[in-house]
Design a protein around this motif. Structure first.
Motif, PDB file in Angstrom:
ATOM      1  N   ILE A   8     -36.805  75.735   1.454  1.00 18.80           N
ATOM      2  CA  ILE A   8     -37.132  74.610   0.592  1.00 18.80           C
ATOM      3  C   ILE A   8     -38.614  74.663   0.239  1.00 18.80           C
ATOM      4  CG2 ILE A   8     -37.214  72.091   0.431  1.00 18.80           C
ATOM      5  CD1 ILE A   8     -34.376  73.284   0.512  1.00 18.80           C
ATOM      6  N   LEU A   9     -38.893  74.490  -1.059  1.00 20.27           N
ATOM      7  CA  LEU A   9     -40.275  74.473  -1.538  1.00 20.27           C
ATOM      8  C   LEU A   9     -40.744  73.042  -1.754  1.00 20.27           C
ATOM      9  CD1 LEU A   9     -40.233  77.312  -4.201  1.00 20.27           C
ATOM     10  CD2 LEU A   9     -41.493  77.313  -2.050  1.00 20.27           C
ATOM     11  N   THR A  10     -42.053  72.880  -1.635  1.00 16.49           N
ATOM     12  CA  THR A  10     -42.708  71.609  -1.923  1.00 16.49           C
ATOM     13  C   THR A  10     -43.941  71.907  -2.765  1.00 16.49           C
ATOM     14  OG1 THR A  10     -44.166  71.725  -0.002  1.00 16.49           O
ATOM     15  CG2 THR A  10     -42.002  70.696   0.339  1.00 16.49           C
ATOM     16  N   VAL A  27     -36.533  81.295  -7.387  1.00 17.41           N
ATOM     17  CA  VAL A  27     -36.672  79.858  -7.154  1.00 17.41           C
ATOM     18  C   VAL A  27     -35.606  79.144  -7.967  1.00 17.41           C
ATOM     19  CG1 VAL A  27     -38.139  77.824  -7.344  1.00 17.41           C
ATOM     20  CG2 VAL A  27     -39.164  80.043  -6.805  1.00 17.41           C
ATOM     21  N   GLU A  28     -34.748  78.390  -7.270  1.00 15.81           N
ATOM     22  CA  GLU A  28     -33.747  77.574  -7.944  1.00 15.81           C
ATOM     23  C   GLU A  28     -34.275  76.149  -8.040  1.00 15.81           C
ATOM     24  OE1 GLU A  28     -29.265  75.757  -7.463  1.00 15.81           O
ATOM     25  OE2 GLU A  28     -30.228  76.670  -5.733  1.00 15.81           O
ATOM     26  N   PHE A  29     -34.467  75.672  -9.264  1.00 20.83           N
ATOM     27  CA  PHE A  29     -34.830  74.283  -9.514  1.00 20.83           C
ATOM     28  C   PHE A  29     -33.521  73.531  -9.698  1.00 20.83           C
ATOM     29  CE2 PHE A  29     -38.653  76.504 -10.640  1.00 20.83           C
ATOM     30  CZ  PHE A  29     -39.693  75.628 -10.388  1.00 20.83           C
ATOM     31  N   SER A  30     -33.257  72.547  -8.843  1.00 25.63           N
ATOM     32  CA  SER A  30     -31.982  71.836  -8.902  1.00 25.63           C
ATOM     33  C   SER A  30     -32.122  70.463  -8.271  1.00 25.63           C
ATOM     34  CB  SER A  30     -30.899  72.645  -8.198  1.00 25.63           C
ATOM     35  OG  SER A  30     -31.198  72.755  -6.825  1.00 25.63           O
ATOM     36  N   THR A  31     -30.995  69.791  -8.101  1.00 25.99           N
ATOM     37  CA  THR A  31     -30.935  68.515  -7.389  1.00 25.99           C
ATOM     38  C   THR A  31     -29.672  68.510  -6.543  1.00 25.99           C
ATOM     39  OG1 THR A  31     -29.675  67.410  -9.110  1.00 25.99           O
ATOM     40  CG2 THR A  31     -32.073  67.240  -9.246  1.00 25.99           C
ATOM     41  N   LYS A  59     -35.602  77.044  -2.995  1.00 27.41           N
ATOM     42  CA  LYS A  59     -35.014  75.968  -3.774  1.00 27.41           C
ATOM     43  C   LYS A  59     -36.023  74.835  -3.843  1.00 27.41           C
ATOM     44  CE  LYS A  59     -30.716  73.435  -3.972  1.00 27.41           C
ATOM     45  NZ  LYS A  59     -29.348  73.492  -3.473  1.00 27.41           N
ATOM     46  N   ILE A  60     -36.076  74.174  -4.996  1.00 28.03           N
ATOM     47  CA  ILE A  60     -36.936  73.005  -5.126  1.00 28.03           C
ATOM     48  C   ILE A  60     -36.153  71.902  -5.824  1.00 28.03           C
ATOM     49  CG2 ILE A  60     -38.022  73.745  -7.285  1.00 28.03           C
ATOM     50  CD1 ILE A  60     -40.655  72.535  -5.927  1.00 28.03           C
ATOM     51  N   ASP A  61     -36.222  70.707  -5.270  1.00 38.07           N
ATOM     52  CA  ASP A  61     -35.517  69.558  -5.818  1.00 38.07           C
ATOM     53  C   ASP A  61     -36.386  68.931  -6.912  1.00 38.07           C
ATOM     54  OD1 ASP A  61     -34.576  66.835  -6.243  1.00 38.07           O
ATOM     55  OD2 ASP A  61     -33.350  67.140  -4.455  1.00 38.07           O
ATOM     56  N   ILE A  77     -30.875  71.646 -15.347  1.00 38.22           N
ATOM     57  CA  ILE A  77     -30.666  72.141 -13.990  1.00 38.22           C
ATOM     58  C   ILE A  77     -29.225  72.597 -13.831  1.00 38.22           C
ATOM     59  CG2 ILE A  77     -32.515  70.883 -12.845  1.00 38.22           C
ATOM     60  CD1 ILE A  77     -30.454  68.737 -12.165  1.00 38.22           C
ATOM     61  N   PRO A  78     -29.024  73.567 -13.018  1.00 39.64           N
ATOM     62  CA  PRO A  78     -30.044  74.332 -12.321  1.00 39.64           C
ATOM     63  C   PRO A  78     -30.738  75.324 -13.258  1.00 39.64           C
ATOM     64  CG  PRO A  78     -27.906  75.290 -11.872  1.00 39.64           C
ATOM     65  CD  PRO A  78     -27.666  74.062 -12.712  1.00 39.64           C
ATOM     66  N   THR A  79     -31.989  75.589 -12.967  1.00 38.40           N
ATOM     67  CA  THR A  79     -32.734  76.664 -13.609  1.00 38.40           C
ATOM     68  C   THR A  79     -33.249  77.557 -12.498  1.00 38.40           C
ATOM     69  OG1 THR A  79     -33.393  75.389 -15.547  1.00 38.40           O
ATOM     70  CG2 THR A  79     -34.780  77.271 -14.965  1.00 38.40           C
ATOM     71  N   ILE A  80     -33.039  78.849 -12.662  1.00 38.04           N
ATOM     72  CA  ILE A  80     -33.520  79.838 -11.698  1.00 38.04           C
ATOM     73  C   ILE A  80     -34.641  80.624 -12.354  1.00 38.04           C
ATOM     74  CG2 ILE A  80     -32.936  81.929 -10.407  1.00 38.04           C
ATOM     75  CD1 ILE A  80     -30.070  80.815 -10.186  1.00 38.04           C
ATOM     76  N   LEU A  81     -35.791  80.640 -11.699  1.00 35.95           N
ATOM     77  CA  LEU A  81     -36.911  81.462 -12.152  1.00 35.95           C
ATOM     78  C   LEU A  81     -37.076  82.627 -11.187  1.00 35.95           C
ATOM     79  CD1 LEU A  81     -39.600  78.795 -13.149  1.00 35.95           C
ATOM     80  CD2 LEU A  81     -37.902  79.919 -14.598  1.00 35.95           C
ATOM     81  N   LEU A  82     -37.264  83.805 -11.752  1.00 37.06           N
ATOM     82  CA  LEU A  82     -37.509  85.004 -10.954  1.00 37.06           C
ATOM     83  C   LEU A  82     -38.975  85.378 -11.110  1.00 37.06           C
ATOM     84  CD1 LEU A  82     -34.322  87.045 -11.920  1.00 37.06           C
ATOM     85  CD2 LEU A  82     -34.635  85.466 -10.006  1.00 37.06           C
ATOM     86  N   PHE A  83     -39.675  85.455  -9.992  1.00 36.59           N
ATOM     87  CA  PHE A  83     -41.114  85.738  -9.975  1.00 36.59           C
ATOM     88  C   PHE A  83     -41.383  87.100  -9.348  1.00 36.59           C
ATOM     89  CE2 PHE A  83     -41.010  81.150 -10.075  1.00 36.59           C
ATOM     90  CZ  PHE A  83     -42.162  80.765 -10.743  1.00 36.59           C
TER      91      PHE A  83
END
Length: 111
Positions: A8-10, A27-31, A59-61, A77-83
């Motif tokens: 989990i990211l913050t 990174v999955e941006f979701s809820t 993952k980040i909410d 959402i969801p949006t997945i970013l690849l870094f």
């Protein structure tokens, strides 16, 4: 903190864990309430097993960290970013087929 197999990211750890990572990062941006996020969760679990040595999974909410979501232009959402090396290499919005995600992750490990 670890939930299932995705960290989990913050706001506090995003920079260190994603932008400064020596490994590629998903990174999955979701809820929690997003049905599509629950649909792709088993696919992400498979990818974590397949790419656990090469890619970090987070993952980040977006409800909890709206500013971070806005900073990265997350509208759906969801949006997945690849870094890779702190830069966005690819973006996936919504549900994605297992084969497509696997191919994108394979390419991420090669770049």
């Amino acid at each position: 903190m670890k939930v299932n197999t995705i960290y989990i990211l913050t706001n506090e750890n995003f920079h260190k864990e994603v932008l400064c990572s020596k490994q590629p990062v998903l990174v999955e941006f979701s809820t929690e309430w997003c049905g599509t996020s629950h649909i792709i969760a088993p696919i992400l679990d498979e990818m974590i097993i397949k790419f656990k040595e090469e890619i970090k999974f987070y993952k980040i909410d977006v409800d909890d960290y709206e500013e971070l979501a806005k900073q990265y232009g997350i509208g759906k959402i969801p949006t997945i970013l690849l870094f890779k090396n702190g830069k966005i290499i690819d973006c996936i919005v919504g549900a994605v087929a297992r084969e497509i995600l696997a191919k994108k992750l394979e390419l991420l490990t090669l770049k």
